[in-house]
Design an enzyme around this catalytic site. Structure first.
Site: not given
Ligand code: ADP
Ligand code: MG
Ligand code: MG
Length: 917
Positions: A26, A96, A105, A107, A365, A481, A799, A866, A886
């Site tokens: 990220k 984040r 989702g 963490m 990503r 999710h 083998s 095998c 193989y």
């Molecule tokens: P995940 O890995 O669970 O997607 P994120 O860190 O990407 O967690 O954030 C969860 C949600 O919050 C995502 O939809 C993301 O776009 C939103 N989000 C994160 N940071 C911001 C921000 N600075 N402003 C607006 N929305 C945010």
């Molecule tokens: Mg995200």
């Protein structure tokens, strides 16, 4: 000192897209997008090294880090023109998580951080929008309480429900008999008024004070500190651990932490948030594709509580599309996604938010995709000139292509359609309905196929999703999710099936049936335990179990496989015991049979009686009589396999399992057999007891059987040679290889070889024809590996039977490992389950040693594997390194192995190029 904080914003970034290990996926994406001039709210990344340090020091914040973070937060404020902690013009941030590999989702992330009772009033005045400010505040308190203070979320859900019911009364909605879900639909969060929100926030803060004994932290800097530590800690929460285990992500990596200025998608109708993909992650089709929600914050889309709308026209209700509602933001988003895909040269999965008409990107990503989509995207990108063939071969995850070979719903089979949802992850699955993840796990452990049915899934359900054959959700879109996780697991999923209403209390789902014109005509009630079938490719849900048909392989798949075949060195053979298996294996590209187990032929209903007679015979003569009955069956089996494998190697392993596995245990079976054999049942029972072993895995099996009962292998040899002569007469002979299991000494081999040669000579004389064959052995015991030089004097091929070799090297019985092996992997004593992925350090060293010593004696000795590991990509990399000839694996894994072998060859080649540089 090493740099711990990387800043991005104002068109400049300290980091870039290559630094995934340090900044997390990220973080690296945010830095790279900033460099590209794409609108990203400014922020900074605390490196994953800091997280590692945090854990190493017993979860203590490294010295001086907070001061650095503080200075960086001030820098964000300068860029945005507001200040963190300031009442009149407050900066809010998100904190984040984000590791090297994406773990959607799993963490934690906290939004709207920096609010307190005073600041929320300031924000409300500044934005002239008290509803928005209070909404942000109540969301923040709940997430902070959950993630940082570890207070049960349920407490806050209850408070919200009470607030909602009160609001309903003032609005004149008769909510008394509505369930939670009904009320939520009638009166969604976005309709809660200022007064309700104000008292809700007060109640939330009261809960926090009650549970923790301390008031909710008012100081924004203290909030920031708590959030950073909690994000680090979330690396180790239970669902993240489960996810890592499933996806082979090392425990040692840690997560980075991103602190970023908030942008608001919940400011009103000119704001919104969404998720989009540069190509369809389910089918791979090249079309811009995504979903969004007006007036919402990011978490709403993923949580699946509200079902989002398609971004572009033509995906359903055009009027609700972003394209129609916010044409300018949409046009810019299309430009950005195109640029990002070309820049990263891979399909991108992006998060965006529109704040008062202005577009911001919050994440990009390489998108998760199904096996089918992965293949199609890779091949089409080669055609578009975006990547090379070599890159395409390296890019597709070999594990993911096994899904392509799984059967699909038989289009011709009669079926009763119940409902239709979104085709979130393809494949076909039937099973009993279960409504809870724990129940899914429990029933699956009993071997029952289950379909997990939920209103929506959350990361807490991950173990149940793993156990289930398929997943059905009533709410949530293609980016919910459930959909994302199911695609990652290669599991069939139908999401957002709105005709389904679930009652967890009564364990039923009620399905509304619609007519052609979309009018509801009927309802059907289906209970937990009833069987349904999902078609993840169309989104259809059927009542009962619907038969499946073999998968049709796409032209893209064939093309990718062709490229892989050109690049690999290892041959790929299959483990196959019957003509039918052999045919399947051929159709998946197997270049022969590396393991044909002869005992499978013995278990057949018609043959088992003769087998038992053979085992329980009192003397050699009686045994030979019984064996004579088996001979024609065995010969017939071999003939059919040889036909399928004309011109290709067929490696036949002589009888391996301990004899008692074939024995009768029920009284009736024993009595019947005694009658056939004309002996007393009590004598027979005694004989059966004699054959009992305490540790059959290390007992009377493999070539040890031949030492005590040479007639058995002699019969098998005769069947093999007779079949080979018969097939050779039609000139479609395979390359015959006869393999001795469980040898540990040269003498065992010498003995069996001699008797085989005698039988061969007899058969060839009778038939007036000779066939060539190789004589070889399995290497399944450490002694055999160590004494390989001697064994190679008799054996023309080795083998590696890595299942047994793993058992005997580690001293772990696979049948008993369940009780402790999980704990070994969990606590990282062993990196992986050694029965799935080869223990390269230990077992691998024996393999390498045996190869080396065998080759010294016999330079052209043929080397293969095998065991189960023959189809495991990580193990295949090792087999490439020690230059086996193989790998052999089960038919369905053959394409996996072909691709993995190509990747191994490419990786080895570039490693070689590096060392000679
Ligand atoms: P995940 O890995 O669970 O997607 P994120 O860190 O990407 O967690 O954030 C969860 C949600 O919050 C995502 O939809 C993301 O776009 C939103 N989000 C994160 N940071 C911001 C921000 N600075 N402003 C607006 N929305 C945010
Ligand atoms: Mg995200
Ligand atoms: Mg074995």
């Amino acid at each position: 000192m090493t740099k711990r904080i990387y800043f991005f914003g104002g068109g400049q970034a300290d980091g870039d897209g290559t630094q995934k290990a340090l900044l997390g996926g990220k973080g690296a994406g945010l830095h790279e997008m900033t460099r590209l001039g794409i609108p990203v709210p400014p922020g900074f990344t605390i490196t994953s090294e800091v997280c590692t340090e945090f854990f190493a020091s017993g979860e203590k914040m490294p010295e001086g880090l907070l001061a650095e973070a503080r200075a960086s937060v001030e820098r964000i404020g300068e860029l945005v023109g507001v200040r963190f902690g300031n009442v009149e013009a407050p900066l809010l941030v998100s904190v984040r998580s984000g590791a090297r590999a994406s773990m959607p989702g799993m963490m934690d992330t906290i939004l709207n951080l920096g609010l307190n009772d005073a600041i929320v009033e300031g924000l409300s005045a500044r934005m002239q929008n008290p509803r928005f400010a209070l909404d942000a505040y109540r969301r923040f308190i709940v997430t902070y309480a959950d993630v940082v203070l570890e207070i049960e979320r349920k407490r806050f859900d209850e408070a919200l429900e009470i607030a909602r019911r009160k609001a309903a009364v003032t609005l004149g909605v008769d909510a008394a008999r509505m369930t939670t879900a009904e009320l939520q639909r009638k009166l969604p969060d976005s309709m809660l008024d200022v007064e309700t929100l104000r008292s809700l926030v007060k109640e939330q803060r009261r809960i926090v004070a009650e549970v923790t004994g301390k008031p909710f932290p008012e100081d924004p800097w203290a909030q920031l500190e708590g959030a950073i530590m909690a994000v680090f800690r979330s690396w180790n929460n239970a669902r993240a651990k489960t996810y890592r285990k499933m996806h082979d992500i090392p425990e040692s990596w840690g997560t980075a932490c991103n602190v970023q200025a908030m942008v608001f998608g919940n400011l009103g109708d000119d704001s919104g948030t969404g998720v989009c993909f540069t190509r369809d992650p389910s089918t791979g089709e090249k079309r811009f594709f995504g979903e969004w929600l007006p007036n919402a914050q990011g978490e709403d889309v993923v949580a699946g509580v509200r079902t989002p709308h398609p971004i572009a026209r033509g995906g359903g209700d055009d009027e609700k599309s972003l394209e129609v509602r916010m044409p300018e933001a949409y046009t810019e988003l299309v430009r950005v996604q195109d640029r990002l895909e070309k820049h990263f040269r891979d399909m991108q999965d992006m998060e965006f938010t529109v704040q008062a008409g202005k577009l911001y990107l919050l994440q990009t990503r390489n998108g998760k995709r199904t096996g089918r989509a992965g293949v199609r995207i890779a091949v089409e990108m080669v055609r578009e000139g975006l990547i090379t063939q070599r890159e395409a071969v390296l890019r597709v995850d070999p594990q993911s292509i096994e899904q392509l070979l799984h059967p699909t719903i038989d289009a011709k089979a009669p079926k009763k359609l119940l409902a239709r949802g979104l085709p979130a992850s393809p494949g076909a699955a039937s099973g009993q309905i279960v409504f809870h993840a724990d129940e899914a796990e429990r029933k699956a452990a009993q071997g029952l196929p289950v379909i997990l049915v939920r209103a929506e899934t959350s990361p807490e359900d991950i173990h149940g999703m793993k156990a289930a054959n398929g997943i059905l959700t009533a709410r949530g879109g293609m980016t919910s999710h459930a959909a994302v996780v199911a695609r990652g697991m290669g599991k069939c999923c139908v999401a957002g099936c709105s005709a389904v209403a679930i009652s967890y209390e009564t364990a039923t789902m009620t399905v509304t049936i619609y007519d052609e014109a979309g009018r509801p005509t009927d309802t059907v009630s289906v209970r937990g335990g009833d069987v349904i079938t999902l078609d993840g490719a169309t989104g259809s849900v059927y009542l009962g179990a619907v038969p499946t048909a073999p998968a049709a392989l796409s032209a893209e798949f064939e093309e990718l496989m062709k490229w892989a075949d050109e690049k690999r060195r290892l041959k790929v053979l299959a483990n196959a015991d019957t003509g039918a298996d052999a045919r399947t294996a051929r159709s998946f590209g197997a270049e022969g049979i590396g393991l044909c187990r002869t005992e499978h032929m013995f278990f057949d209903d018609k043959r088992i009686a003769a087998v038992r007679e053979m085992i329980l015979s009192a003397d050699v003569e009686a045994r030979k009589r019984a064996l004579a009955k088996l001979l024609p069956f065995q010969r017939e089996d071999f003939v059919s396999i040889f036909h399928e494998m004309a011109g290709l190697p067929v490696t036949i392993r002589l009888l391996d399992p301990p004899l008692h596995e074939f024995l009768p245990h029920e009284r009736k079976q024993i009595e019947d057999l005694a009658a056939t054999m004309r002996v007393r049942p009590s004598d027979l029972t005694r004989k059966v007891e004699e054959l009992h072993e305490f540790n059959p895995m290390l007992g009377h099996r493999g070539c040890r059987l031949a030492v005590t009962f040479p007639e058995i292998y002699e019969m098998q040899a005769r069947a093999i040679f007779e079949a080979a002569c018969e097939v050779a007469a039609g000139s479609s002979a395979p390359k015959l290889e006869i393999m001795i299991p469980l040898a540990m000494t040269r003498r065992e081999l010498a003995m069996t070889k001699k008797s085989l040669e005698r039988v061969a000579a007899e058969v060839f004389a009778e038939k007036g024809r000779k066939v060539d064959y190789l004589f070889g052995t399995m290497i399944e015991l450490p002694r055999a590996a160590l004494r390989a030089a001697e064994l190679a004097e008799e054996a023309e091929f080795f083998s590696f039977g890595t299942n047994d070799l793993t058992q005997t090297t580690l001293g772990i019985s696979r049948d008993d490992a369940g009780k402790f092996l999980g704990a070994y992997v969990e606590s990282a004593i062993l990196p992986k389950d050694p029965f799935t992925s080869l223990d390269v350090e230990g077992v691998g060293e024996l393999v390498a040693t045996a190869c080396e010593r065998g080759k010294k004696t016999r330079p052209n000795i043929e080397l293969g594997v095998c065991g189960e590991h023959g189809g495991d990509p990580a193990s295949i990399r090792f087999f490439e390194r020690v230059k086996l000839d193989y790998v052999s694996c089960s038919p369905l894994r053959v394409p996996v192995a072909r691709l993995a072998a190509a990747q191994a060859a490419i990786t080895e080649e570039s490693a070689g190029a590096r060392t000679t540089d």
